[in-house]
Structures are given as C-alpha cells and as structure tokens.
Design a protein around this motif. Sequence first.
Motif, PDB file in Angstrom:
ATOM      1  N   LEU A 141      41.920  36.486  37.157  1.00 26.50           N
ATOM      2  CA  LEU A 141      41.559  37.762  37.786  1.00 26.50           C
ATOM      3  C   LEU A 141      41.826  37.670  39.284  1.00 26.50           C
ATOM      4  O   LEU A 141      41.540  36.648  39.907  1.00 26.50           O
ATOM      5  CB  LEU A 141      40.082  38.084  37.540  1.00 26.50           C
ATOM      6  CG  LEU A 141      39.618  38.143  36.082  1.00 26.50           C
ATOM      7  CD1 LEU A 141      38.141  38.550  36.023  1.00 26.50           C
ATOM      8  CD2 LEU A 141      40.463  39.114  35.268  1.00 26.50           C
ATOM      9  N   PRO A 188      41.577  39.299  43.338  1.00 27.45           N
ATOM     10  CA  PRO A 188      40.641  40.063  44.185  1.00 27.45           C
ATOM     11  C   PRO A 188      41.231  41.389  44.666  1.00 27.45           C
ATOM     12  O   PRO A 188      42.459  41.558  44.693  1.00 27.45           O
ATOM     13  CB  PRO A 188      40.405  39.122  45.370  1.00 27.45           C
ATOM     14  CG  PRO A 188      41.642  38.303  45.462  1.00 27.45           C
ATOM     15  CD  PRO A 188      42.139  38.144  44.044  1.00 27.45           C
ATOM     16  N   PHE A 220      32.768  35.692  40.705  1.00 29.63           N
ATOM     17  CA  PHE A 220      33.992  36.448  41.004  1.00 29.63           C
ATOM     18  C   PHE A 220      33.658  37.880  41.399  1.00 29.63           C
ATOM     19  O   PHE A 220      34.226  38.428  42.350  1.00 29.63           O
ATOM     20  CB  PHE A 220      34.922  36.437  39.793  1.00 29.63           C
ATOM     21  CG  PHE A 220      36.057  37.424  39.891  1.00 29.63           C
ATOM     22  CD1 PHE A 220      37.157  37.156  40.670  1.00 29.63           C
ATOM     23  CD2 PHE A 220      35.997  38.640  39.211  1.00 29.63           C
ATOM     24  CE1 PHE A 220      38.200  38.074  40.780  1.00 29.63           C
ATOM     25  CE2 PHE A 220      37.029  39.564  39.306  1.00 29.63           C
ATOM     26  CZ  PHE A 220      38.130  39.277  40.098  1.00 29.63           C
ATOM     27  N   LYS A 221      32.723  38.491  40.683  1.00 25.36           N
ATOM     28  CA  LYS A 221      32.427  39.899  40.943  1.00 25.36           C
ATOM     29  C   LYS A 221      31.699  40.110  42.261  1.00 25.36           C
ATOM     30  O   LYS A 221      31.804  41.175  42.871  1.00 25.36           O
ATOM     31  CB  LYS A 221      31.619  40.493  39.770  1.00 25.36           C
ATOM     32  CG  LYS A 221      32.484  40.648  38.521  1.00 25.36           C
ATOM     33  CD  LYS A 221      31.914  41.644  37.533  1.00 25.36           C
ATOM     34  CE  LYS A 221      30.907  41.023  36.621  1.00 25.36           C
ATOM     35  NZ  LYS A 221      30.573  41.885  35.467  1.00 25.36           N
ATOM     36  N   ASN A 230      36.374  37.932  48.189  1.00 21.67           N
ATOM     37  CA  ASN A 230      37.803  37.654  48.068  1.00 21.67           C
ATOM     38  C   ASN A 230      38.008  36.442  47.178  1.00 21.67           C
ATOM     39  O   ASN A 230      38.285  35.342  47.658  1.00 21.67           O
ATOM     40  CB  ASN A 230      38.383  37.404  49.475  1.00 21.67           C
ATOM     41  CG  ASN A 230      39.882  37.237  49.457  1.00 21.67           C
ATOM     42  OD1 ASN A 230      40.510  37.363  48.409  1.00 21.67           O
ATOM     43  ND2 ASN A 230      40.460  36.947  50.611  1.00 21.67           N
ATOM     44  N   ALA A 231      37.833  36.660  45.877  1.00 22.93           N
ATOM     45  CA  ALA A 231      37.912  35.533  44.937  1.00 22.93           C
ATOM     46  C   ALA A 231      38.951  35.778  43.860  1.00 22.93           C
ATOM     47  O   ALA A 231      39.141  36.899  43.413  1.00 22.93           O
ATOM     48  CB  ALA A 231      36.561  35.302  44.274  1.00 22.93           C
ATOM     49  N   GLN A 232      39.634  34.704  43.479  1.00 25.19           N
ATOM     50  CA  GLN A 232      40.405  34.660  42.250  1.00 25.19           C
ATOM     51  C   GLN A 232      39.548  33.963  41.203  1.00 25.19           C
ATOM     52  O   GLN A 232      38.829  33.023  41.536  1.00 25.19           O
ATOM     53  CB  GLN A 232      41.650  33.788  42.409  1.00 25.19           C
ATOM     54  CG  GLN A 232      42.861  34.416  43.004  1.00 25.19           C
ATOM     55  CD  GLN A 232      43.974  33.387  43.148  1.00 25.19           C
ATOM     56  OE1 GLN A 232      44.285  32.655  42.225  1.00 25.19           O
ATOM     57  NE2 GLN A 232      44.535  33.329  44.340  1.00 25.19           N
ATOM     58  N   LEU A 233      39.686  34.381  39.951  1.00 25.35           N
ATOM     59  CA  LEU A 233      38.988  33.700  38.857  1.00 25.35           C
ATOM     60  C   LEU A 233      40.023  33.116  37.910  1.00 25.35           C
ATOM     61  O   LEU A 233      40.988  33.795  37.548  1.00 25.35           O
ATOM     62  CB  LEU A 233      38.106  34.691  38.092  1.00 25.35           C
ATOM     63  CG  LEU A 233      37.363  34.128  36.868  1.00 25.35           C
ATOM     64  CD1 LEU A 233      36.285  33.129  37.276  1.00 25.35           C
ATOM     65  CD2 LEU A 233      36.741  35.262  36.050  1.00 25.35           C
ATOM     66  N   HIS A 281      47.215  25.583  39.883  1.00 22.88           N
ATOM     67  CA  HIS A 281      46.452  26.754  40.336  1.00 22.88           C
ATOM     68  C   HIS A 281      45.835  26.518  41.708  1.00 22.88           C
ATOM     69  O   HIS A 281      45.820  27.418  42.551  1.00 22.88           O
ATOM     70  CB  HIS A 281      45.361  27.089  39.307  1.00 22.88           C
ATOM     71  CG  HIS A 281      45.900  27.702  38.050  1.00 22.88           C
ATOM     72  ND1 HIS A 281      45.250  27.663  36.855  1.00 22.88           N
ATOM     73  CD2 HIS A 281      47.054  28.372  37.807  1.00 22.88           C
ATOM     74  CE1 HIS A 281      45.966  28.281  35.924  1.00 22.88           C
ATOM     75  NE2 HIS A 281      47.065  28.720  36.480  1.00 22.88           N
ATOM     76  N   THR A 308      48.695  26.735  44.300  1.00 29.76           N
ATOM     77  CA  THR A 308      49.073  28.139  44.523  1.00 29.76           C
ATOM     78  C   THR A 308      48.041  28.834  45.403  1.00 29.76           C
ATOM     79  O   THR A 308      48.383  29.545  46.347  1.00 29.76           O
ATOM     80  CB  THR A 308      49.187  28.868  43.165  1.00 29.76           C
ATOM     81  OG1 THR A 308      50.274  28.300  42.437  1.00 29.76           O
ATOM     82  CG2 THR A 308      49.430  30.359  43.354  1.00 29.76           C
ATOM     83  N   THR A 367      48.806  29.964  49.445  1.00 26.78           N
ATOM     84  CA  THR A 367      49.032  31.382  49.687  1.00 26.78           C
ATOM     85  C   THR A 367      48.485  31.750  51.061  1.00 26.78           C
ATOM     86  O   THR A 367      47.365  31.385  51.402  1.00 26.78           O
ATOM     87  CB  THR A 367      48.293  32.234  48.630  1.00 26.78           C
ATOM     88  OG1 THR A 367      48.739  31.828  47.344  1.00 26.78           O
ATOM     89  CG2 THR A 367      48.592  33.708  48.840  1.00 26.78           C
ATOM     90  N   THR A 416      44.920  36.650  53.067  1.00 29.80           N
ATOM     91  CA  THR A 416      44.740  38.014  53.572  1.00 29.80           C
ATOM     92  C   THR A 416      43.298  38.407  53.324  1.00 29.80           C
ATOM     93  O   THR A 416      42.776  38.215  52.232  1.00 29.80           O
ATOM     94  CB  THR A 416      45.653  39.021  52.848  1.00 29.80           C
ATOM     95  OG1 THR A 416      45.429  38.897  51.440  1.00 29.80           O
ATOM     96  CG2 THR A 416      47.108  38.749  53.152  1.00 29.80           C
ATOM     97  N   ALA A 417      42.667  38.913  54.343  1.00 29.38           N
ATOM     98  CA  ALA A 417      41.271  39.325  54.183  1.00 29.38           C
ATOM     99  C   ALA A 417      41.197  40.481  53.199  1.00 29.38           C
ATOM    100  O   ALA A 417      42.109  41.302  53.115  1.00 29.38           O
ATOM    101  CB  ALA A 417      40.692  39.737  55.529  1.00 29.38           C
ATOM    102  N   ALA A 418      40.121  40.530  52.448  1.00 29.73           N
ATOM    103  CA  ALA A 418      39.964  41.611  51.463  1.00 29.73           C
ATOM    104  C   ALA A 418      39.596  42.912  52.170  1.00 29.73           C
ATOM    105  O   ALA A 418      39.131  42.903  53.285  1.00 29.73           O
ATOM    106  CB  ALA A 418      38.901  41.234  50.452  1.00 29.73           C
TER     107      ALA A 418
END
Lengths: 291, 291
Positions: free
Chosen positions: A260, A262, B250-251, B255-258, B279, B282, B286, B289-291
């Motif tokens: 998932l 962000p 994550f929710k 600014n999270a990837q899950l 992972h 990567t 990367t 970028t701020a959310a």
Amino acid sequence: MTELDIPSHDGATLETAPTRYVESRTIRFAYRRLGPATGTPLVLLQHFSGNIDAWDPAVVNSLAADRPVIAFDNAGVGRSSGQTPDNVAAMARDAVEFINALGLAEVDLLGFSLGGCVAQQIAAEHGGLVRKLILVATAPRGGEEHLLAVLQDAFSQADVPDPRLPLFFTKSSNSRASGLAFLKRTRVRSDDRDTDNGKAVTDPQAKALITWCATPDPDHEILRAIHQPALVVSGSHDTMLPADNAYAMFKQLRNAQLVLYPDSGHGALFQHHEIFVDHVRTFLDTRSTAA
Amino acid sequence: MTELDIPSHDGATLETAPTRYVESRTIRFAYRRLGPATGTPLVLLQHFSGNIDAWDPAVVNSLAADRPVIAFDNAGVGRSSGQTPDNVAAMARDAVEFINALGLAEVDLLGFSLGGCVAQQIAAEHGGLVRKLILVATAPRGGEEHLLAVLQDAFSQADVPDPRLPLFFTKSSNSRASGLAFLKRTRVRSDDRDTDNGKAVTDPQAKALITWCATPDPDHEILRAIHQPALVVSGSHDTMLPADNAYAMFKQLRNAQLVLYPDSGHGALFQHHEIFVDHVRTFLDTRSTAA
C-alpha cells in the motif's frame, strides 16, 4: 518461458509501438506489444473506461525493459470489435480468447481496477494459463465500491483538465502534481491513438463492476480458487475501491504480498510509478514458492 | 550524508566484523558496523531478548552492500553496560545516547518487534535525527500483542531446536525450512559472539512491550508525531504482534508504505529476506516527498 511469434521492435514504447490486431473466433483484438521477444509475457487488463492509450507510459515502458508486455483492448473497447459485456465472467472469457489467439501458453496478469476483477476471474478459472498476478486498486467479488458516487463527484468539477485527476489522485499538492505529470505522459502519442467509444463501453463496464461488488462471496470462492502468487496493491486514499479491499484480498488469497502506498488514490500505480515498477519487478522475478 | 569516524573494514560481515565499543555519559555500548564509510547509516533496533548475533546475516549483510549498517546492544543487553529499562521511552533515550555517542547527525532506523516500538518513540521525539524509519513486525502504542501466550506456547514445545522456530515462522513446510536456514545463518559466527543475559534483559523487556501495548493511545499521538517516511512490514500470520497492527499503523502514519508477506510469522523479514532487502532498498533510496 514463452516466445512470442511477433517480430520484435527493439526499443518500441507504448507511445511508438504500432497497434497490432489479432483475430480470435469471434473478436478482432487491438493490442500493442513491447519489450523483449522471450520471457513470460505480462498482459495488462485495463480499468473502467480506459483503452490502450490510458496506460501510463512510465509504468508500461519500464516494465517492458526486461519482459514482454502486452496492452490490449478487450471486446468492444477502443479498436477491438465485438460488444463490451456487462459482467466480469464474460470479460474474462474474452481476455482468455485474446491470450489464446496470440498463442501464449503462460502469462502474468496485471489487472487495474475493473481489470483486477477480470484478472481474479481468469486466475481462478485458468490455473495453468496464469503464472502470477498483480491486482491493483481493485476489489474482491462482494467487495466495496463507490464507482457512481466518485464518478459523479469527478464530473461535477468543472475546473479540472481531465476527470482522471480527481478520480485517480488525492487533493494533496504532491499527488495533484503527480497527476498532471501522468496526464501529460498519456498524451505524448499523437498518431494511431486509440479510440474512446463512450457509453457503449462505460455503461456495461459500470454494470459489471457494480454487479461484481454487489455479488456476495462469503466463502471467498474466487479468491480461494486462486493458487498463483499474487501482488495486491492499493493507494491509501482510493475513494472508488478503498484500500480495505486490498487488505481483505491479502488475507484470503493463499499466497499474496500486499503493498500500500501513502497519499494516493485510485491511480497509486501511476503516482508512485517508480516504486511500483520496482515492486512489480521484485515480485515477478522472485522464484515462486507455493504457500 | 554522514561520514562515520570509524575505520572502514571493507567486506566485513555481521559474522566477521569486530565488535566495537563506544561510551556515552552513562553506558558503554557494544556494536558492529558494516558497509561503506559514507551514506546515511541504518541503525538496527533489535527484538525482545535478541542481541547483535540474533540478527540475520542474510538481511544485515545485504543491506550493508550499499549503506553503512550498525547493529548494537541497547543498555543492559549483550555486552553493553547498564540496566535494561522496563519501558520503551527509556529504551529510546538509551538508543539516542548511543547514536549521539557515535557522532551521527542523521540516521535511518530499522526497528523489529520491540525495536519497532523504540523506533516509533525515537522518530516521534527526534524529528531531526531520523531520516526514514522501517517498522517490522511491531505494534503501535495501544496495539495488539500476545507475547506471553506465544512465548509459553513456544517454550512448551520440547521438540524444536530453537524457540525462534515456532516464534518467528509458521507451521508450513516452506516457512519451517526458511526458519531452519535462518537459524543456521545466525550460528556461523563462533568467535566474539554476543552474550545472552537471561531474565535481567527479558523481564524488563517483556514489561516494556506489554505496557506499550496496554497503554491506550486513542488519538495516535505517537504515530501522528512521526513525520518521517515510514515503511511498515509484517508477516501474514504473526502470532505475537498480528498484521492488523501494521495496517493500523499504515492508516495513521502521515507518510507510510505498507508491505505484508504471505505465509509468514513474526520473522517475516528473515523468511522473505531477499524480497525484504529489495523493499527496504527501494524505500530508502526513493527521494523523499512530504505527504
């Protein structure tokens, strides 16, 4: 490994590759084919209302750097003949006709949104045809969708350059900037562009997606029938097919990874295209182990 | 970029690198340092009961291929001096003392299990010190844990070669085989191995983890205070700190990837070590970028 019986066009991109045609028993399918001649082809299954030129060249061309990639119009869409069916099962049958017409014995599938529903149906029914599948911004049968409300909201916004901006991206400045860059990338090709067939496509497709989600599947028959390794992907703020769908699919699939992203909506794969391509490549290149 | 004022040992691995010591005001910390001399160092925060040699060389050495990686014993653990505190906040203070003692101005954090709680606390309190954080098999404050029940179950199994087999891996043949391979990798080093200090470590650590999860945080104060990009990782069948924790984090994170892995338990990062390293790489590489 499957060799495609198609002349290789080294360096062809989604923007430059010629549109080709192949005939099945009932349909003449339009498609483009990128990447090397050998390797398991990755077949792309497109979203509601989209044709070949609605794919993001940044995603498709990067994926084609090290594997054959095939984008096509399913029956009735773009320049493919036939009628767009109003149900996912028929769309899956048409897509399998296309894959068979190309003579492909084994493929990977990347299904986006409605295309992800079609990918699930194909993988569940054709265990031998599908090696791995990638399910992006999609829903399981019986899942959660807000298609009509989100479409209505997007088309009511007069000041947007393309409905895909509110449909696919969030309201953050980063996501919006990514959306504008995505739209620009999809408009580079000028010659031999695919066609938009309007309500002849979108009416039955909307019915298919809504019916898919309105059909209860309490025992997860489709998901439990999928034995292939799956990569499930969603954006954190997908308003059309929320990320809860992805988490639910991950939990029911026998052998799935979940990723998932962000600050992203239905078009998370286009917004986070570099990371998405990395994740797809890692997933497709990992030696498969049964769960 | 931060340069470590430590002689570089090119090609050193977790199994071969000398254990080093650095003194803060109150504690003498044991650590090992791998990888190149330049780049943002990745500091590893270990799980309940684990010392430096409990890390998986397959993960640590691969991560150190292109960045400095530092494994250390927090206060009271292994060969570090001091007492193991019974709360996460104090563990975070000790870890920051260690990072400061090394003279590091900016680090990435990888926190596993209890170490993930410590990583959250540090990231929330020290915005300038932490560039990115990776939270593996962990829980938010107020999250769900089954530490004592799972430990009791694991230690009641007389026929297992190491409690980490039932603690970290599922009962599937694939996961179990991965577990045996992991255990073998952790036993390669014979000289200068780290020490196990028994209940002097595990009693306060258990209290810290249980208290962390028993402390309600309905407004997600810790998670909402974290502004850094985060990668949240869990296994599908983590019995100690279930994957629902990861989805919940994550929710709430800005600014999270899950990333969730199939057929895996608390040790998902060791079972899926090749994919996990891909992972992580990567994520860390990367541009933020701020959310």
